[in-house]
Design a protein around this motif. Structure first.
Motif, PDB file in Angstrom:
ATOM      1  N   MET A 203       0.817  -1.212   0.000  1.00 46.18           N
ATOM      2  CA  MET A 203       0.000   0.000   0.000  1.00 46.18           C
ATOM      3  C   MET A 203       0.850   1.262   0.000  1.00 46.18           C
ATOM      4  SD  MET A 203      -3.298  -1.000   2.364  1.00 46.18           S
ATOM      5  CE  MET A 203      -2.491  -2.136   3.506  1.00 46.18           C
ATOM      6  N   GLY A 204       2.153   1.089  -0.167  1.00 38.50           N
ATOM      7  CA  GLY A 204       3.026   2.242  -0.318  1.00 38.50           C
ATOM      8  C   GLY A 204       3.574   2.821   0.963  1.00 38.50           C
ATOM      9  N   LEU A 205       3.340   2.167   2.108  1.00 44.72           N
ATOM     10  CA  LEU A 205       3.888   2.678   3.366  1.00 44.72           C
ATOM     11  C   LEU A 205       5.349   2.269   3.500  1.00 44.72           C
ATOM     12  CD1 LEU A 205       0.700   2.523   4.006  1.00 44.72           C
ATOM     13  CD2 LEU A 205       1.435   2.479   6.401  1.00 44.72           C
ATOM     14  N   PRO A 206       6.215   3.170   3.930  1.00 46.71           N
ATOM     15  CA  PRO A 206       7.570   2.749   4.299  1.00 46.71           C
ATOM     16  C   PRO A 206       7.473   1.743   5.441  1.00 46.71           C
ATOM     17  CG  PRO A 206       7.428   5.143   4.136  1.00 46.71           C
ATOM     18  CD  PRO A 206       6.020   4.623   4.082  1.00 46.71           C
ATOM     19  N   THR A 207       8.256   0.687   5.382  1.00 45.89           N
ATOM     20  CA  THR A 207       8.164  -0.367   6.393  1.00 45.89           C
ATOM     21  C   THR A 207       9.517  -0.625   7.035  1.00 45.89           C
ATOM     22  OG1 THR A 207       8.590  -2.175   4.837  1.00 45.89           O
ATOM     23  CG2 THR A 207       6.289  -1.469   5.099  1.00 45.89           C
ATOM     24  N   THR A 208       9.464  -1.058   8.280  1.00 43.21           N
ATOM     25  CA  THR A 208      10.665  -1.370   9.052  1.00 43.21           C
ATOM     26  C   THR A 208      10.415  -2.620   9.873  1.00 43.21           C
ATOM     27  OG1 THR A 208      11.205   0.991   9.270  1.00 43.21           O
ATOM     28  CG2 THR A 208      12.311  -0.529  10.779  1.00 43.21           C
ATOM     29  N   GLN A 209      11.374  -3.527   9.887  1.00 43.46           N
ATOM     30  CA  GLN A 209      11.347  -4.647  10.817  1.00 43.46           C
ATOM     31  C   GLN A 209      12.378  -4.382  11.905  1.00 43.46           C
ATOM     32  OE1 GLN A 209      11.957  -8.183   8.365  1.00 43.46           O
ATOM     33  NE2 GLN A 209       9.818  -8.748   8.661  1.00 43.46           N
ATOM     34  N   VAL A 210      12.012  -4.654  13.160  1.00 40.65           N
ATOM     35  CA  VAL A 210      12.896  -4.353  14.277  1.00 40.65           C
ATOM     36  C   VAL A 210      12.869  -5.490  15.284  1.00 40.65           C
ATOM     37  CG1 VAL A 210      11.113  -3.114  15.584  1.00 40.65           C
ATOM     38  CG2 VAL A 210      13.518  -2.555  15.953  1.00 40.65           C
ATOM     39  N   ASP A 211      13.997  -5.671  15.962  1.00 38.68           N
ATOM     40  CA  ASP A 211      14.097  -6.662  17.031  1.00 38.68           C
ATOM     41  C   ASP A 211      13.340  -6.142  18.239  1.00 38.68           C
ATOM     42  OD1 ASP A 211      14.772  -8.443  19.025  1.00 38.68           O
ATOM     43  OD2 ASP A 211      16.939  -8.177  18.837  1.00 38.68           O
ATOM     44  N   GLY A 212      12.157  -6.686  18.486  1.00 32.54           N
ATOM     45  CA  GLY A 212      11.319  -6.215  19.578  1.00 32.54           C
ATOM     46  C   GLY A 212      11.733  -6.697  20.946  1.00 32.54           C
ATOM     47  N   MET A 213      12.858  -7.393  21.034  1.00 31.29           N
ATOM     48  CA  MET A 213      13.372  -7.825  22.339  1.00 31.29           C
ATOM     49  C   MET A 213      14.516  -6.924  22.813  1.00 31.29           C
ATOM     50  SD  MET A 213      11.291 -10.316  22.669  1.00 31.29           S
ATOM     51  CE  MET A 213      11.750 -11.496  23.962  1.00 31.29           C
ATOM     52  N   ASP A 214      14.908  -5.964  21.991  1.00 38.10           N
ATOM     53  CA  ASP A 214      16.035  -5.075  22.285  1.00 38.10           C
ATOM     54  C   ASP A 214      15.522  -3.644  22.347  1.00 38.10           C
ATOM     55  OD1 ASP A 214      18.283  -3.435  22.268  1.00 38.10           O
ATOM     56  OD2 ASP A 214      19.372  -4.640  20.796  1.00 38.10           O
ATOM     57  N   VAL A 215      15.433  -3.071  23.538  1.00 44.04           N
ATOM     58  CA  VAL A 215      14.841  -1.753  23.697  1.00 44.04           C
ATOM     59  C   VAL A 215      15.645  -0.679  22.980  1.00 44.04           C
ATOM     60  CG1 VAL A 215      15.991  -1.145  25.886  1.00 44.04           C
ATOM     61  CG2 VAL A 215      13.704  -0.238  25.377  1.00 44.04           C
ATOM     62  N   TRP A 216      16.963  -0.870  22.867  1.00 44.22           N
ATOM     63  CA  TRP A 216      17.773   0.110  22.139  1.00 44.22           C
ATOM     64  C   TRP A 216      17.461   0.060  20.652  1.00 44.22           C
ATOM     65  CZ3 TRP A 216      19.810  -1.583  26.757  1.00 44.22           C
ATOM     66  CH2 TRP A 216      20.321  -0.585  27.596  1.00 44.22           C
ATOM     67  N   ALA A 217      17.292  -1.121  20.097  1.00 46.73           N
ATOM     68  CA  ALA A 217      16.958  -1.252  18.685  1.00 46.73           C
ATOM     69  C   ALA A 217      15.598  -0.625  18.405  1.00 46.73           C
ATOM     70  CB  ALA A 217      16.968  -2.722  18.274  1.00 46.73           C
ATOM     71  N   VAL A 218      14.637  -0.851  19.303  1.00 48.76           N
ATOM     72  CA  VAL A 218      13.305  -0.276  19.121  1.00 48.76           C
ATOM     73  C   VAL A 218      13.373   1.238  19.217  1.00 48.76           C
ATOM     74  CG1 VAL A 218      10.964  -0.125  20.038  1.00 48.76           C
ATOM     75  CG2 VAL A 218      12.137  -2.339  19.985  1.00 48.76           C
ATOM     76  N   ALA A 259       8.100 -27.648  22.233  1.00 57.51           N
ATOM     77  CA  ALA A 259       9.040 -27.820  23.348  1.00 57.51           C
ATOM     78  C   ALA A 259      10.300 -27.002  23.105  1.00 57.51           C
ATOM     79  CB  ALA A 259       9.387 -29.291  23.512  1.00 57.51           C
ATOM     80  N   GLY A 260      10.711 -26.267  24.110  1.00 61.94           N
ATOM     81  CA  GLY A 260      11.950 -25.500  24.035  1.00 61.94           C
ATOM     82  C   GLY A 260      11.816 -24.108  23.448  1.00 61.94           C
ATOM     83  N   GLU A 261      10.683 -23.802  22.822  1.00 60.75           N
ATOM     84  CA  GLU A 261      10.533 -22.489  22.178  1.00 60.75           C
ATOM     85  C   GLU A 261      10.580 -21.355  23.195  1.00 60.75           C
ATOM     86  OE1 GLU A 261       7.702 -21.427  18.708  1.00 60.75           O
ATOM     87  OE2 GLU A 261       6.654 -20.712  20.516  1.00 60.75           O
ATOM     88  N   LEU A 262       9.816 -21.487  24.277  1.00 66.20           N
ATOM     89  CA  LEU A 262       9.782 -20.450  25.302  1.00 66.20           C
ATOM     90  C   LEU A 262      11.163 -20.239  25.909  1.00 66.20           C
ATOM     91  CD1 LEU A 262       8.267 -18.471  27.125  1.00 66.20           C
ATOM     92  CD2 LEU A 262       7.643 -20.401  28.605  1.00 66.20           C
ATOM     93  N   ASP A 263      11.887 -21.317  26.166  1.00 73.39           N
ATOM     94  CA  ASP A 263      13.230 -21.209  26.757  1.00 73.39           C
ATOM     95  C   ASP A 263      14.168 -20.456  25.829  1.00 73.39           C
ATOM     96  OD1 ASP A 263      12.473 -22.594  29.035  1.00 73.39           O
ATOM     97  OD2 ASP A 263      13.025 -24.539  28.195  1.00 73.39           O
ATOM     98  N   ARG A 264      14.061 -20.720  24.535  1.00 74.38           N
ATOM     99  CA  ARG A 264      14.936 -20.030  23.573  1.00 74.38           C
ATOM    100  C   ARG A 264      14.639 -18.535  23.555  1.00 74.38           C
ATOM    101  NH1 ARG A 264      13.743 -24.689  20.602  1.00 74.38           N
ATOM    102  NH2 ARG A 264      12.163 -23.589  19.357  1.00 74.38           N
ATOM    103  N   TRP A 265      13.371 -18.175  23.575  1.00 74.49           N
ATOM    104  CA  TRP A 265      13.032 -16.755  23.570  1.00 74.49           C
ATOM    105  C   TRP A 265      13.428 -16.078  24.874  1.00 74.49           C
ATOM    106  CZ3 TRP A 265      11.639 -13.337  19.922  1.00 74.49           C
ATOM    107  CH2 TRP A 265      11.217 -13.821  18.686  1.00 74.49           C
ATOM    108  N   LYS A 266      13.344 -16.807  25.976  1.00 66.79           N
ATOM    109  CA  LYS A 266      13.711 -16.198  27.266  1.00 66.79           C
ATOM    110  C   LYS A 266      15.202 -15.886  27.347  1.00 66.79           C
ATOM    111  CE  LYS A 266      10.030 -17.285  30.482  1.00 66.79           C
ATOM    112  NZ  LYS A 266       9.673 -17.820  31.814  1.00 66.79           N
ATOM    113  N   GLU A 267      15.991 -16.525  26.511  1.00 65.05           N
ATOM    114  CA  GLU A 267      17.406 -16.161  26.450  1.00 65.05           C
ATOM    115  C   GLU A 267      17.572 -14.738  25.943  1.00 65.05           C
ATOM    116  OE1 GLU A 267      19.299 -19.095  24.035  1.00 65.05           O
ATOM    117  OE2 GLU A 267      18.990 -20.723  25.482  1.00 65.05           O
ATOM    118  N   ARG A 268      16.551 -14.238  25.246  1.00 69.61           N
ATOM    119  CA  ARG A 268      16.571 -12.859  24.732  1.00 69.61           C
ATOM    120  C   ARG A 268      15.509 -12.017  25.437  1.00 69.61           C
ATOM    121  NH1 ARG A 268      16.555 -10.539  20.496  1.00 69.61           N
ATOM    122  NH2 ARG A 268      18.477  -9.491  21.069  1.00 69.61           N
TER     123      ARG A 268
END
Length: 325
Positions: A203-218, A259-268
């Motif tokens: 739709m023509g909007l500028p887009t950005t993907q960001v690491d939502g687990m890193d407050v500095w990146a956000v 299994a293990g998904e939550l643990d992997r995300w909690k590392e970040r």
């Protein structure tokens, strides 16, 4: 006598400590909300923000008084990031008279105009429409509206209609998709064809993907994006990849997760990521970080005690609010 300038590293550390403290407050409030809910003190349902703190805090840190924010029913973190007092929020969730909405809104419908929060919306995608409407009133003012919504909302008509409308009229709106991987209990990839960011780009909007687990990146991304939108550049879209550490709502144990998904995300974990940067890159002593954690815990313990002892609204007030006599 010349004033000695603070070192850049000191300024960055002070700013980083405040971001860290804000995220600790959100996590601490949510932990207490879950505990109080299980004890029967919270009426209705709850949708916790634990794990996603970096998104709300990162964006709120670059917003100004006069900007507007609309969020989802998972809105406790956004309210706190925008400046709602923890005691006023917790009192609201417990239905107490001192709540930010007098104990009448509950968990899913918090509104705090004083701090720019237009509301938390139980209707999926409702925040997108609310922020787009706010964008109409903010044109040419130098203020912006921010819509927070989950990945599931990108399959709703609100998403397509409002992004199209905002782009055609070049409204000052930032659309922030907090992609936590699940629409309630379903992985977003199973119900979302072609990804999320390309939909906004089409739709023509500028887009950005960001690491939502890193407050500095956000924060870094938000500073640039909000700056462009504020200057009249038109709406933009952000996909923040994040993760919720709790179930969708209430006592959902999240057994649908592999299994293990939550643990992997909690590392970040946003708190772990922030603490590591403060300690390893900005030289903040471990003792200083521990002191902040202890101070926040003590503050929130006092808030919980105060709210549990606070009165409920008078029946006459509730009757007046609902149109009764």
């Amino acid at each position: 006598m010349a004033t000695k300038k603070a070192k850049r590293s000191d300024v960055e550390a002070d700013a980083g400590l405040e971001l860290y403290r804000r995220m600790l407050v959100i996590r601490g409030v949510e932990d207490r909300v879950q505990s109080l809910f299980l004890r029967g003190e919270v009426y209705g349902t709850t949708h916790l923000y634990s794990g996603q703190e970096a998104v709300a805090v990162g964006f709120a840190s670059v917003l100004r008084e006069g900007d507007r924010v609309a969020c989802t029913y998972r809105g406790h973190g956004h309210a706190l990031a925008m400046g709602t007092e923890p005691e006023a929020l917790l009192a609201e969730l417990l239905g107490r008279a001192g709540g930010v909405n007098g104990g009448r809104a509950g968990s899913m419908n918090v509104v705090d105009p004083e701090h720019g929060l237009m509301g938390c919306y139980g209707i999926v995608g409702g925040s997108i429409a609310a922020a787009t409407g706010a964008g109409l009133s903010l044109r040419g003012s130098g203020f912006v509206a921010v819509a927070y919504f989950g990945d599931g909302a990108t399959n709703q008509a609100y998403f397509f209609e409002c992004l199209n409308f905002a782009k055609v009229l070049d409204l000052p709106v930032v659309f922030v998709c907090e992609n936590n991987g699940y629409g309630e209990y379903t992985p977003f990839e199973q119900v979302t064809a072609g990804g999320i960011e390309p939909r906004a780009a089409a739709m023509g909007l500028p887009t950005t993907q960001v690491d939502g687990m890193d407050v500095w990146a956000v924060r870094a991304a938000a500073e640039q994006i909000v700056g462009r939108v504020r200057a009249g550049g038109g709406p933009e879209f952000v996909e923040a990849r994040t993760y919720r550490f709790v179930g969708h709502s209430r006592s959902d144990p999240g057994k649908y997760r592999p299994a293990g998904e939550l643990d992997r995300w909690k590392e970040r974990d946003p708190l772990v990521v922030a603490a590591a940067r403060l300690r390893d890159e900005l030289g903040v002593p471990e003792e200083s970080l521990a002191e902040i954690v202890a101070a926040v815990d003590s503050e929130l313990d006092a808030v919980e005690r105060s709210v549990l002892g606070a009165p409920f609204p008078e029946p006459s007030v509730l009757a007046e609010f609902s149109g009764g006599t």
